[in-house]
Enzyme design. Structure first.
Site, short mmCIF file in Angstrom:
data_model
loop_
_atom_site.label_atom_id
_atom_site.label_comp_id
_atom_site.label_asym_id
_atom_site.label_seq_id
_atom_site.Cartn_x
_atom_site.Cartn_y
_atom_site.Cartn_z
CE LYS A 157 -0.90 -8.37 18.47
NZ LYS A 157 -0.34 -9.70 18.45
CD GLU A 175 -4.33 -1.67 18.77
OE1 GLU A 175 -3.31 -1.95 19.41
OE2 GLU A 175 -4.40 -1.77 17.52
CG HIS A 217 -2.86 -9.25 8.63
ND1 HIS A 217 -2.98 -7.93 9.01
CD2 HIS A 217 -4.13 -9.72 8.52
CE1 HIS A 217 -4.27 -7.61 9.13
NE2 HIS A 217 -4.99 -8.68 8.84
NE ARG A 249 10.26 -13.49 14.92
CZ ARG A 249 9.94 -12.89 13.79
NH1 ARG A 249 10.89 -12.54 12.96
NH2 ARG A 249 8.68 -12.64 13.47
#
Length: 621
Positions: free
Chosen positions: A116, A200, A235, A297
């Site tokens: 990330k 973040e 999630h 993908r």
């Protein structure tokens, strides 16, 4: 175009790839584990080869076994589907080294987007907006805490190598930062072998919006517009739609252009998805939407993009992998209508979303919408893989029409004895807030209780009473409703629904869809399935004059302990016994203060879902 294609995946995506490959005249090769030997994708491929026992690490995740299968069958290409090895850079390289065409993202792009922090730095350099935060190499607690203070609370601590919701902590106050940082690092180290984190800004009303991109080997890259995947649980996506509601043309152009820019930054080839997080607290605006990550993908939810664009994304993948240019330019791709995809899972929302396994003795899926399913009636849902039964895809001229079609499709689903979330999906599709597009990723957390049918409502009870009352041919002596001489009959009926007793009323004009399966009567209503019948003697005893004191097993499993004896006094919440299922222990507790009645089980006994295992009787008032 390649002559043969090995599909390194299973279930619905394997069937999906077979359909397009067959249309192109490509010979298909399925690989399967011992647990999947009887599934449709194995039968539908031109050739199938076993690759190992049920555990994925010994079959679908075994690079050596899949490459050996490709060698034995002479496969010219390998399509990884999604999940399993689809984003494994080492496997992609091994496939190409073996002289086999890889129908997936380049290994370099997979690596570039795998971490990330590195991915965000790359996106920043390419001019793609990223969530405000700290991505630096200094991982000291002091530096991370200082960066969190500078960003402003609340903040999100995220594992650099994270995924699937693991290695993530929200921090609301500076005094909690150190504790939650340590917790996040422990989880990240245990889950990914890497305890590095990034910080973040926490988005209070987040929308999850992603853009489908496609690139060929000549450097051409296009987008096929966006999808909204905000409806999630833990999630994990539940319902996706395309296009995203509330997105104006200017904002759509901004994020779609940013997605193409992101794909070009890593010299991408094939199908990919650029995921963005949007602050939807005051609507969707280009300056409040930031890059989150890239999935290198094909996505589970790709059918909604196919529905609104009329394109076959698997066909695009096969053409691009064969060296052909993109089938269409950007100007030739347009949006037509609206589409939703609902994920039908083998799980029980009313029991905390416990997974449900077993044979699909009865399975009825809608025929008026697109259905991508990996199983047919009679197939087995095992504990080894994803519990998805099917994807229900509804398309219409506008959002309201597509959503109404989805609601009708989900309400008509029938699954038994495996439990499913069909009823939940049907309720979501008719929820006023969802229909008005008042959504963010916390939608299910806020609405969960109202969307889950944890117990039958009055209509369901009356339908059960009506169904059980039929067939008596008007004979009062055999009727289950009461009758009185020289008075109106009593239409009340005592019925058993999923092991609990209820009073209902039989109505001659009330429709009730029931089927008989293995001596069980099952009532289907709005996507939910209820086992119904007349009270059993032991249930009447357990409930006689005291309300519902029946203790039922919430799932099939093994009784590992019984903590009380018949006649013992218990208080509300006391543990009565423990059932183990799928490596999880579940304690069954007293529903109220009382006395333990009949114990129906002992340690070591296997029980079925909703089996009566004990009863608690209220003491003397």
């Amino acid at each position: 175009m390649m002559e043969s294609l090995l599909i390194a995946n299973r279930g619905e995506i394997a069937r999906r790839i077979v359909r397009t490959a067959r249309m192109l005249g490509i010979r298909t090769i399925a690989v399967y584990s011992e647990a999947d030997a009887g599934l449709p994708f194995v039968r539908e491929a031109d050739e199938a080869i076993a690759i190992g026992p049920p555990p994925a690490r010994e079959s679908y995740l075994s690079e050596a076994r899949i490459l050996e299968a490709a060698r034995k069958t002479g496969a010219a290409a390998i399509h990884p589907g999604y999940g399993f090895l689809s984003e494994n850079a080492e496997f992609a390289e091994a496939v190409e080294k073996a002289g086999i065409v890889w129908v997936g993202a380049p290994a370099a792009a997979i690596r570039a987007m795998g971490l990330k922090d590195a991915a965000k730095e790359l996106m920043q350099a390419a001019g793609v907006p990223v969530t405000p935060g700290y991505l630096g190499p200094d991982q000291s607690e002091a530096r991370l805490a200082a960066e969190a203070d500078a960003i402003g609370y609340p903040v999100l601590i995220k594992a650099v190598a994270g995924g699937g919701g693991k290695g993530m902590r929200r921090v609301d106050r500076a005094q909690d930062f150190a504790e939650l940082l340590a917790s996040c690092r422990r989880e990240a180290a245990a889950s990914f072998g890497d305890d590095r984190v990034l910080i973040e800004r926490y988005i209070a009303n987040p929308r999850h919006i992603e853009v489908q991109v496609f690139a060929d080997k000549s450097g051409n890259c296009v987008h096929l517009f966006e999808r909204d995947c905000s409806l999630q649980r833990r999630h994990q996506k539940v319902i996706e739609e395309a296009p995203a509601p509330g997105l104006d043309p200017a904002t759509r152009a901004a994020i779609c252009d940013a997605a193409v820019k992101a794909a070009k930054a890593v010299n991408y080839v094939g199908a990919g998805t650029i995921e963005f997080i949007a602050d939807a607290s005051s609507g969707l605006h280009a300056d409040r939407i930031w890059f989150m990550e890239m999935n290198t993908r094909l996505q589970v939810e790709h059918p909604v993009t196919e529905a609104i664009t009329g394109e076959d994304l698997v066909l695009w993948q096969l053409k691009v992998a064969s060296g052909e240019p993109l089938p269409k330019s950007q100007g030739e791709i347009a949006v037509n209508g609206w589409a939703f995809e609902a994920r039908l899972y083998a799980e029980n929302p009313a029991a905390g979303y416990l997974p449900s396994t077993g044979r699909l003795e009865h399975l009825k899926l809608p025929t008026f919408v697109r259905v991508d399913s990996g199983v047919d009636e009679g197939d087995e849902i095992t504990a080894f893989y994803d519990p998805m039964i099917a994807k229900i895809i509804a398309h219409g001229p506008n959002r309201e029409a597509a959503l109404s079609k989805l609601a009708a499709a989900c309400a008509g689903i029938e699954v038994w004895p495996v439990r499913s979330n069909a009823g939940l999906l049907a309720r979501i599709a008719t929820d006023p807030d969802f229909r008005a597009a008042r959504i963010d990723t916390g939608f299910l957390d806020r609405h969960g209780e109202s969307l889950v049918a944890s117990k039958p409502d009055e209509t369901v009870v009356d339908r059960a009473a009506t169904a059980l009352s039929k067939g008596t041919d008007g004979d009062p002596w055999s009727a289950i409703t009461g009758f009185r001489i020289a008075a109106t009959s009593d239409s009340r009926v005592r019925v058993r629904i999923d092991g609990h007793l209820h009073w209902g009323r039989a109505h001659s004009d009330l429709e009730a869809k029931t089927i008989e399966i293995d001596e069980a009567t099952v009532l289907f209503d709005a996507g939910n399935a209820w086992s119904i019948g007349l009270p059993l003697a032991r249930e009447i005893e357990a409930n006689h004059g005291v309300g519902d004191g029946a203790i039922l097993s919430p799932m099939p499993g093994l009784v590992i302990s019984v903590d009380v004896a018949e006649g013992d006094p218990v208080a509300k919440g006391d543990r009565l016994l423990t059932v183990e299922a799928m490596k999880m222990e579940h304690s069954l507790r007293a529903p109220f203060d009382g006395i333990v009645g009949k114990l129906q089980v002992s340690p070591g006994v296997r029980v079925s879902e909703n089996q009566l295992v004990a009863s608690v009787m209220k003491g003397e008032e």
